[in-house]
Design a protein around this motif. Structure first.
Motif, PDB file in Angstrom:
ATOM      1  N   ILE A 184      46.609  45.027  25.264  1.00  0.00           N
ATOM      2  CA  ILE A 184      47.450  43.993  25.702  1.00  0.00           C
ATOM      3  C   ILE A 184      48.900  44.523  25.897  1.00  0.00           C
ATOM      4  O   ILE A 184      49.459  44.126  26.882  1.00  0.00           O
ATOM      5  CB  ILE A 184      47.645  43.251  24.568  1.00  0.00           C
ATOM      6  N   GLU A 185      49.369  45.421  25.055  1.00  0.00           N
ATOM      7  CA  GLU A 185      50.447  45.854  25.170  1.00  0.00           C
ATOM      8  C   GLU A 185      50.821  46.796  26.622  1.00  0.00           C
ATOM      9  O   GLU A 185      51.684  46.622  27.261  1.00  0.00           O
ATOM     10  CB  GLU A 185      50.932  46.822  24.274  1.00  0.00           C
ATOM     11  N   ASP A 186      49.790  47.448  26.909  1.00  0.00           N
ATOM     12  CA  ASP A 186      49.786  48.050  28.309  1.00  0.00           C
ATOM     13  C   ASP A 186      49.722  47.024  29.358  1.00  0.00           C
ATOM     14  O   ASP A 186      50.394  47.191  30.387  1.00  0.00           O
ATOM     15  CB  ASP A 186      48.343  49.056  28.284  1.00  0.00           C
ATOM     16  N   ILE A 187      49.036  46.188  29.374  1.00  0.00           N
ATOM     17  CA  ILE A 187      48.828  45.175  30.412  1.00  0.00           C
ATOM     18  C   ILE A 187      49.905  44.244  30.557  1.00  0.00           C
ATOM     19  O   ILE A 187      50.296  43.756  31.847  1.00  0.00           O
ATOM     20  CB  ILE A 187      47.520  44.384  30.321  1.00  0.00           C
ATOM     21  N   PHE A 192      53.515  47.567  35.070  1.00  0.00           N
ATOM     22  CA  PHE A 192      52.067  47.500  35.102  1.00  0.00           C
ATOM     23  C   PHE A 192      51.401  46.756  36.320  1.00  0.00           C
ATOM     24  O   PHE A 192      51.748  45.783  36.602  1.00  0.00           O
ATOM     25  CB  PHE A 192      51.222  47.075  33.871  1.00  0.00           C
ATOM     26  N   ARG A 193      50.664  47.816  37.132  1.00  0.00           N
ATOM     27  CA  ARG A 193      50.159  47.271  38.340  1.00  0.00           C
ATOM     28  C   ARG A 193      48.646  47.658  38.476  1.00  0.00           C
ATOM     29  O   ARG A 193      48.130  47.182  39.326  1.00  0.00           O
ATOM     30  CB  ARG A 193      50.507  47.775  39.540  1.00  0.00           C
ATOM     31  N   GLY A 194      48.033  48.461  37.589  1.00  0.00           N
ATOM     32  CA  GLY A 194      46.421  48.720  37.548  1.00  0.00           C
ATOM     33  C   GLY A 194      45.539  47.841  37.036  1.00  0.00           C
ATOM     34  O   GLY A 194      45.858  46.511  36.993  1.00  0.00           O
ATOM     35  N   GLN A 195      44.492  48.377  36.919  1.00  0.00           N
ATOM     36  CA  GLN A 195      43.391  47.744  36.034  1.00  0.00           C
ATOM     37  C   GLN A 195      43.076  48.459  34.752  1.00  0.00           C
ATOM     38  O   GLN A 195      42.978  49.677  34.918  1.00  0.00           O
ATOM     39  CB  GLN A 195      42.288  47.751  36.987  1.00  0.00           C
ATOM     40  N   PRO A 435      41.164  34.815  46.560  1.00  0.00           N
ATOM     41  CA  PRO A 435      41.678  35.616  47.711  1.00  0.00           C
ATOM     42  C   PRO A 435      41.557  36.954  47.523  1.00  0.00           C
ATOM     43  O   PRO A 435      41.912  37.916  48.263  1.00  0.00           O
ATOM     44  CB  PRO A 435      42.800  34.868  48.439  1.00  0.00           C
ATOM     45  N   LEU A 436      41.719  37.474  46.207  1.00  0.00           N
ATOM     46  CA  LEU A 436      41.841  38.580  45.508  1.00  0.00           C
ATOM     47  C   LEU A 436      40.374  39.411  45.450  1.00  0.00           C
ATOM     48  O   LEU A 436      39.457  38.647  45.535  1.00  0.00           O
ATOM     49  CB  LEU A 436      42.599  38.761  44.260  1.00  0.00           C
ATOM     50  N   ILE A 437      40.639  40.999  45.276  1.00  0.00           N
ATOM     51  CA  ILE A 437      39.435  41.692  45.093  1.00  0.00           C
ATOM     52  C   ILE A 437      38.782  41.516  43.872  1.00  0.00           C
ATOM     53  O   ILE A 437      37.495  41.604  43.731  1.00  0.00           O
ATOM     54  CB  ILE A 437      39.536  42.966  45.449  1.00  0.00           C
ATOM     55  N   ALA A 438      39.377  40.978  42.880  1.00  0.00           N
ATOM     56  CA  ALA A 438      38.861  41.105  41.317  1.00  0.00           C
ATOM     57  C   ALA A 438      37.726  39.737  41.317  1.00  0.00           C
ATOM     58  O   ALA A 438      38.378  38.711  41.472  1.00  0.00           O
ATOM     59  CB  ALA A 438      39.534  41.150  40.280  1.00  0.00           C
ATOM     60  N   PRO A 439      36.913  39.838  40.560  1.00  0.00           N
ATOM     61  CA  PRO A 439      35.824  38.815  40.439  1.00  0.00           C
ATOM     62  C   PRO A 439      36.334  38.113  39.043  1.00  0.00           C
ATOM     63  O   PRO A 439      36.887  38.872  38.085  1.00  0.00           O
ATOM     64  CB  PRO A 439      34.443  39.229  40.366  1.00  0.00           C
ATOM     65  N   HIS A 440      35.730  36.969  38.793  1.00  0.00           N
ATOM     66  CA  HIS A 440      36.208  36.282  37.545  1.00  0.00           C
ATOM     67  C   HIS A 440      35.110  35.424  37.065  1.00  0.00           C
ATOM     68  O   HIS A 440      34.722  34.537  37.662  1.00  0.00           O
ATOM     69  CB  HIS A 440      37.586  35.307  37.781  1.00  0.00           C
ATOM     70  N   PRO A 441      34.820  35.676  35.703  1.00  0.00           N
ATOM     71  CA  PRO A 441      33.811  34.623  35.063  1.00  0.00           C
ATOM     72  C   PRO A 441      34.728  33.300  34.665  1.00  0.00           C
ATOM     73  O   PRO A 441      35.540  33.618  33.480  1.00  0.00           O
ATOM     74  CB  PRO A 441      33.253  35.408  34.083  1.00  0.00           C
ATOM     75  N   MET A 442      34.480  32.427  35.216  1.00  0.00           N
ATOM     76  CA  MET A 442      35.117  31.287  34.723  1.00  0.00           C
ATOM     77  C   MET A 442      34.433  30.323  33.656  1.00  0.00           C
ATOM     78  O   MET A 442      33.225  29.896  34.017  1.00  0.00           O
ATOM     79  CB  MET A 442      35.304  30.066  36.229  1.00  0.00           C
ATOM     80  N   HIS A 443      35.315  30.026  32.686  1.00  0.00           N
ATOM     81  CA  HIS A 443      34.549  29.389  31.493  1.00  0.00           C
ATOM     82  C   HIS A 443      35.209  28.064  31.248  1.00  0.00           C
ATOM     83  O   HIS A 443      36.448  28.209  31.165  1.00  0.00           O
ATOM     84  CB  HIS A 443      34.870  30.441  30.261  1.00  0.00           C
ATOM     85  N   ALA A 444      34.655  27.023  31.209  1.00  0.00           N
ATOM     86  CA  ALA A 444      35.311  25.756  30.814  1.00  0.00           C
ATOM     87  C   ALA A 444      34.600  25.329  29.417  1.00  0.00           C
ATOM     88  O   ALA A 444      33.596  25.306  28.724  1.00  0.00           O
ATOM     89  CB  ALA A 444      34.708  24.578  31.637  1.00  0.00           C
ATOM     90  N   HIS A 445      35.656  25.126  28.348  1.00  0.00           N
ATOM     91  CA  HIS A 445      35.285  24.572  27.063  1.00  0.00           C
ATOM     92  C   HIS A 445      34.928  23.233  27.000  1.00  0.00           C
ATOM     93  O   HIS A 445      35.571  22.289  27.759  1.00  0.00           O
ATOM     94  CB  HIS A 445      36.621  24.642  26.133  1.00  0.00           C
TER      95      HIS A 445
END
Length: 553
Positions: A184-187, A192-195, A435-445
């Motif tokens: 968390i501190e890194d990101i 920070f711009r990486g992955q 529109p970005l290259i990263a995928p995302h798992p979308m979770h709804a509580h």
């Protein structure tokens, strides 16, 4: 299958005559009168699950945490004792996928449904198992679950496919050698711009790490003789495996050499069975399969493989567990060959036409349509953050939004919390454009989403897959450069987090809150234990500065 100790005659299921094919589980669910009691002691300890030694958070000294079991219709009661007193850290426990009918304060999301559990204090969760199937629990306080604070849950219910043996949960997860707070501190550091890059991939919390990949200046103990997970198949019998992606970032592709898997459930939704060689799991997703031990006569040991898709960057991207037939020697590891797997590198879930719920529900006409775009910003202090519909929220641990809504409504909320009050709308359709290259798992509580459309590019506004019976689940992938269209019925009064389940993205602000039944929240009978937890947290924070450098969830 059901747990021992149930009342009633032998052979009578606790859920009565309800069936998977004939029951709408959102409106017709049992109440058995049984409560399953558990106690969780949260501690910080040092382990080496893959040979690399690191500090982690554990439930009852176990990694992964202990199995929670119940029958459909039972109550589950878990007393959580926060013994993270060495560095004094709050915690909470989220019961992933549970709808929390009439108990939104038991969802376990700090800053949304409760205050964190202060160090040295306890909180008891009580939830109704109104859905059945496979799920998990995990910390929802910053990135804690990435540091080991998670475990499996099984709610037994009616079967719609016959099988001989339930092998239980099989947890797959990427794994970081840095502790979660350091990641968390890194990101969250300026510039920070990486992955983030995971170090390993685990099955059941195990996998051998190649210690030669440890950096030269890293003097942390590492050994190359860590174990792997092992399973037993009975030849000619069928076996149920309950796969759960308990990871922090990576999308998993899972296969068993020489065996076809029959998929029977996605998350908490039983589906019409279909066969596949590979299943795809984003973080937080679950898939139940049936496998028959009917492979060739010569081989009696096979690899179970979990491989991180290339869109999930890792130093060691594969994990293996051994499956032995009943006549196999466990001292001889498998030499089986993997199925060919042409990974398209999209991290998208399977095609929607494959996944049809067993109990059909037609998607209703939406009363409200909404577009929510994924984006990024670099703020004035050079921090890289995610945006969801333009918001980058941050929770207030001392003032959970559910309690604030009950006490005074939206006027108490600041502009940075990203709360949507849907008022009298009955069903909302959300078009997520990424529109970005990263995928995302979308979770709804607190809900099960109708999954209406997925794919590359923007949604054309008309195409819905299986409109008379769309897939329903609580996590679904939106691919990079693609869209995901979901619909949510708003009957479940409360405030519910809606977020990317990649731990680091949520930490960087990729979440929002959905408010349902706002006119009813003031009348909720919230128990004093919730307010007592806030009083204890207030007392703790009055003497200690909480290092909340991220969004908090």
């Amino acid at each position: 299958m059901w747990l021992m100790g149930q009342g009633g005659s032998y052979g009578v299921a606790p859920w009565g005559d309800r069936t998977a094919e004939g029951t709408n589980t959102y409106t017709d669910y049992p109440t058995t009168g049984v409560t399953r009691h558990y106690e969780f002691n949260i501690t910080r300890e040092v382990i080496a699950p893959d040979g690399y030694q690191k500090s982690v958070l554990l439930v009852n000294g176990q990694f992964p945490g202990p199995l929670v079991e119940a029958n459909w219709g039972d109550y589950i009661e878990v007393k959580v004792n926060n013994h993270i007193v060495d560095e004094e850290e709050g915690t909470s426990m989220h019961w992933h996928g549970f709808l929390q009918h009439d108990t939104p304060w038991m969802d376990g999301t700090p800053g949304v449904s409760q205050c964190p559990i202060a160090p040295g204090k306890s909180f008891t969760y009580k939830l109704h198992a109104s859905l059945y199937g496979t799920t998990w629990y995990h910390a929802h306080y910053s990135g804690q679950y990435a540091g080991g604070l998670f475990g499996p849950t099984v709610v037994y219910g009616p079967n719609h496919v016959d099988y001989d043996t339930d092998l239980g949960p099989v947890m797959v997860s990427d794994w970081w050698h840095k502790d979660y707070h350091s990641v968390i501190e890194d990101i969250m550091a300026p510039g920070f711009r990486g992955q983030t890059i995971s170090d390993n991939n685990l099955i059941q919390g195990k996998m051998i790490f190649n210690c030669s990949m440890v950096e030269m200046n890293d003097k942390t103990p590492c050994h190359n003789h860590a174990g792997i997970a092992k399973f037993r198949f009975q030849k000619g019998k069928t076996h149920r495996l309950r796969f759960i992606n308990t990871g922090s970032q990576g999308t998993e592709r899972i296969s068993i050499d020489g065996h076809t898997m029959t998929v029977i459930a996605n998350d908490f939704t039983p589906i019409v069975p279909y066969d596949t060689k590979v299943i795809i799991l984003g973080t937080g997703q679950r898939v139940d399969v049936i496998v028959k031990a009917d492979a060739g006569k010569k081989e009696s040991a096979f690899w179970l493989r979990a491989t991180l898709s290339p869109c999930s960057v890792a130093k060691q991207h594969f994990a293996q567990a051994a499956i032995f037939y009943d006549d196999a020697d466990e001292n001889e590891l498998p030499d089986s060959k993997a199925w060919p797997d042409e990974d398209p590198n999209t991290c998208a879930n399977e095609e929607l036409y494959l996944t049809q719920p067993l109990y059909p529900i037609k998607v209703p006409e939406p009363s409200f349509n909404q577009e929510m775009d994924v984006g990024v910003i670099v703020n004035e202090t050079d921090h890289f953050l995610w945006t969801f519909d333009g918001y980058t929220p941050r929770v207030d641990y001392n003032h959970p939004s559910l309690l604030a809504a009950k006490e005074g409504g939206l006027k108490k909320f600041g502009s940075d919390v990203g709360i949507y009050d849907y008022g009298s709308n009955s069903s909302i359709r959300i078009n997520i454009w990424n529109p970005l290259i990263a995928p995302h798992p979308m979770h709804a509580h607190g809900v099960e989403m109708y999954i209406l459309s997925q794919g590359p590019g923007k949604w054309d506004g008309s195409t819905i897959t299986n409109p008379d019976n769309p897939l329903r689940r609580d996590v679904h992938m939106v691919q990079g450069g693609g869209h995901l269209v979901v619909q949510i019925d708003t009957w479940n009064t409360g405030l519910w987090a809606f977020h990317c389940h990649i731990a680091w993205h949520a930490a960087q602000g990729f979440f929002t809150q959905l408010m349902f039944g706002s006119h009813e929240i003031a009348d909720l009978q919230i128990p004093d234990s919730i307010y007592q937890t806030c009083r204890e947290w207030d007392a703790f924070t009055s003497r200690t500065v909480v290092d909340q450098i991220d969004s908090g969830i």
